[in-house]
Write a protein that holds these residues in place. Sequence first.
Motif, PDB file in Angstrom:
ATOM      1  N   TYR A  47      56.452 -15.451  10.714  1.00 48.43           N
ATOM      2  CA  TYR A  47      57.510 -16.507  10.255  1.00 48.43           C
ATOM      3  C   TYR A  47      58.777 -16.440  11.169  1.00 48.43           C
ATOM      4  O   TYR A  47      59.266 -15.403  11.596  1.00 48.43           O
ATOM      5  CB  TYR A  47      57.990 -16.027   8.814  1.00 48.43           C
ATOM      6  CG  TYR A  47      56.756 -15.963   7.856  1.00 48.43           C
ATOM      7  CD1 TYR A  47      56.489 -17.030   7.032  1.00 48.43           C
ATOM      8  CD2 TYR A  47      56.120 -14.776   7.746  1.00 48.43           C
ATOM      9  CE1 TYR A  47      55.294 -17.075   6.148  1.00 48.43           C
ATOM     10  CE2 TYR A  47      55.073 -14.808   7.060  1.00 48.43           C
ATOM     11  CZ  TYR A  47      54.536 -15.898   6.190  1.00 48.43           C
ATOM     12  OH  TYR A  47      53.536 -15.707   5.413  1.00 48.43           O
ATOM     13  N   GLU A  48      59.223 -17.586  11.008  1.00 47.75           N
ATOM     14  CA  GLU A  48      60.780 -17.816  11.808  1.00 47.75           C
ATOM     15  C   GLU A  48      61.604 -18.004  10.656  1.00 47.75           C
ATOM     16  O   GLU A  48      61.341 -18.889   9.761  1.00 47.75           O
ATOM     17  CB  GLU A  48      60.606 -19.436  12.617  1.00 47.75           C
ATOM     18  CG  GLU A  48      62.109 -19.680  13.059  1.00 47.75           C
ATOM     19  CD  GLU A  48      62.108 -21.254  13.574  1.00 47.75           C
ATOM     20  OE1 GLU A  48      62.066 -21.172  15.010  1.00 47.75           O
ATOM     21  OE2 GLU A  48      61.987 -22.035  13.056  1.00 47.75           O
ATOM     22  N   VAL A  49      62.572 -17.160  10.789  1.00 52.64           N
ATOM     23  CA  VAL A  49      63.731 -17.195   9.836  1.00 52.64           C
ATOM     24  C   VAL A  49      64.954 -17.546  10.432  1.00 52.64           C
ATOM     25  O   VAL A  49      65.476 -16.792  11.407  1.00 52.64           O
ATOM     26  CB  VAL A  49      63.646 -15.700   9.166  1.00 52.64           C
ATOM     27  CG1 VAL A  49      64.727 -15.506   7.946  1.00 52.64           C
ATOM     28  CG2 VAL A  49      62.230 -15.360   8.760  1.00 52.64           C
ATOM     29  N   VAL A  50      65.351 -18.616   9.862  1.00 55.72           N
ATOM     30  CA  VAL A  50      67.069 -18.911  10.339  1.00 55.72           C
ATOM     31  C   VAL A  50      67.898 -18.467   9.334  1.00 55.72           C
ATOM     32  O   VAL A  50      67.765 -18.938   8.190  1.00 55.72           O
ATOM     33  CB  VAL A  50      67.018 -20.448  10.573  1.00 55.72           C
ATOM     34  CG1 VAL A  50      68.311 -20.827  10.992  1.00 55.72           C
ATOM     35  CG2 VAL A  50      65.897 -20.735  11.464  1.00 55.72           C
ATOM     36  N   MET A  51      68.714 -17.507   9.561  1.00 61.06           N
ATOM     37  CA  MET A  51      69.633 -17.071   8.596  1.00 61.06           C
ATOM     38  C   MET A  51      70.905 -18.029   8.498  1.00 61.06           C
ATOM     39  O   MET A  51      71.091 -18.873   9.309  1.00 61.06           O
ATOM     40  CB  MET A  51      70.335 -15.854   9.248  1.00 61.06           C
ATOM     41  CG  MET A  51      69.307 -14.546   9.544  1.00 61.06           C
ATOM     42  SD  MET A  51      68.338 -14.222   8.110  1.00 61.06           S
ATOM     43  CE  MET A  51      69.403 -13.615   6.848  1.00 61.06           C
ATOM     44  N   ALA A  52      71.559 -17.716   7.302  1.00 60.87           N
ATOM     45  CA  ALA A  52      72.745 -18.611   6.938  1.00 60.87           C
ATOM     46  C   ALA A  52      73.742 -18.757   8.206  1.00 60.87           C
ATOM     47  O   ALA A  52      74.320 -19.691   8.380  1.00 60.87           O
ATOM     48  CB  ALA A  52      73.472 -18.111   5.615  1.00 60.87           C
ATOM     49  N   ASP A  53      73.805 -17.575   9.014  1.00 60.61           N
ATOM     50  CA  ASP A  53      74.810 -17.597   9.986  1.00 60.61           C
ATOM     51  C   ASP A  53      74.293 -18.436  11.380  1.00 60.61           C
ATOM     52  O   ASP A  53      74.798 -18.227  12.174  1.00 60.61           O
ATOM     53  CB  ASP A  53      75.410 -16.424  10.509  1.00 60.61           C
ATOM     54  CG  ASP A  53      74.299 -15.391  10.986  1.00 60.61           C
ATOM     55  OD1 ASP A  53      73.002 -15.817  11.266  1.00 60.61           O
ATOM     56  OD2 ASP A  53      74.696 -14.280  11.113  1.00 60.61           O
ATOM     57  N   GLY A  54      72.816 -18.841  11.191  1.00 56.56           N
ATOM     58  CA  GLY A  54      72.432 -19.484  12.326  1.00 56.56           C
ATOM     59  C   GLY A  54      71.447 -18.472  13.179  1.00 56.56           C
ATOM     60  O   GLY A  54      70.776 -19.019  13.992  1.00 56.56           O
ATOM     61  N   THR A  55      71.538 -17.135  12.898  1.00 55.55           N
ATOM     62  CA  THR A  55      70.879 -16.206  13.622  1.00 55.55           C
ATOM     63  C   THR A  55      69.195 -16.320  13.409  1.00 55.55           C
ATOM     64  O   THR A  55      68.841 -16.749  12.107  1.00 55.55           O
ATOM     65  CB  THR A  55      71.105 -14.830  13.190  1.00 55.55           C
ATOM     66  OG1 THR A  55      72.480 -14.461  13.369  1.00 55.55           O
ATOM     67  CG2 THR A  55      70.023 -13.846  13.897  1.00 55.55           C
TER      68      THR A  55
END
Length: 139
Positions: A47-55
């Motif tokens: 899975y590609e996970v984009v965190m709230a901070d953009g990481t």
Amino acid sequence: MRSLILVTASCSLLAACGNPAEEADDPIVAETPVAPTNAVDGMAGTYEVVMADGTVVSQTLRADGTYSDVAEGEVVETGSWRADGSRLCYDPEGDEPEQCFAGGQIAADGSFQTRDDQGNVVSTVRRIGDENMTTEPTA
């Protein structure tokens, strides 16, 4: 990083349900849905996970209940995962406690958001591969 993992787990749980639009194209699937035989069936994958901070993190959930997170080509976290109802729980290696996350509705592009216990969106998740695919660097 634990928050990232938990978010991904929740997303993975939702992703295991599949995309209803894709399933409707197959009349056999639409008429005879098959439930997983256990809580992790169908959830293993990358899975590609984009965190709230953009990481951006690539998370691999394995059918054996282990996971790993890779960011910028480096393994940043490993541990075990499990389904807990509609939530995914991550137990990172080391002393950090287990955390669980809930997933949201699957969007038209197949992505979904994960939320913490307070209802805050922590990441946006999208399945990018099956369990036998890996984005982890080899040692």
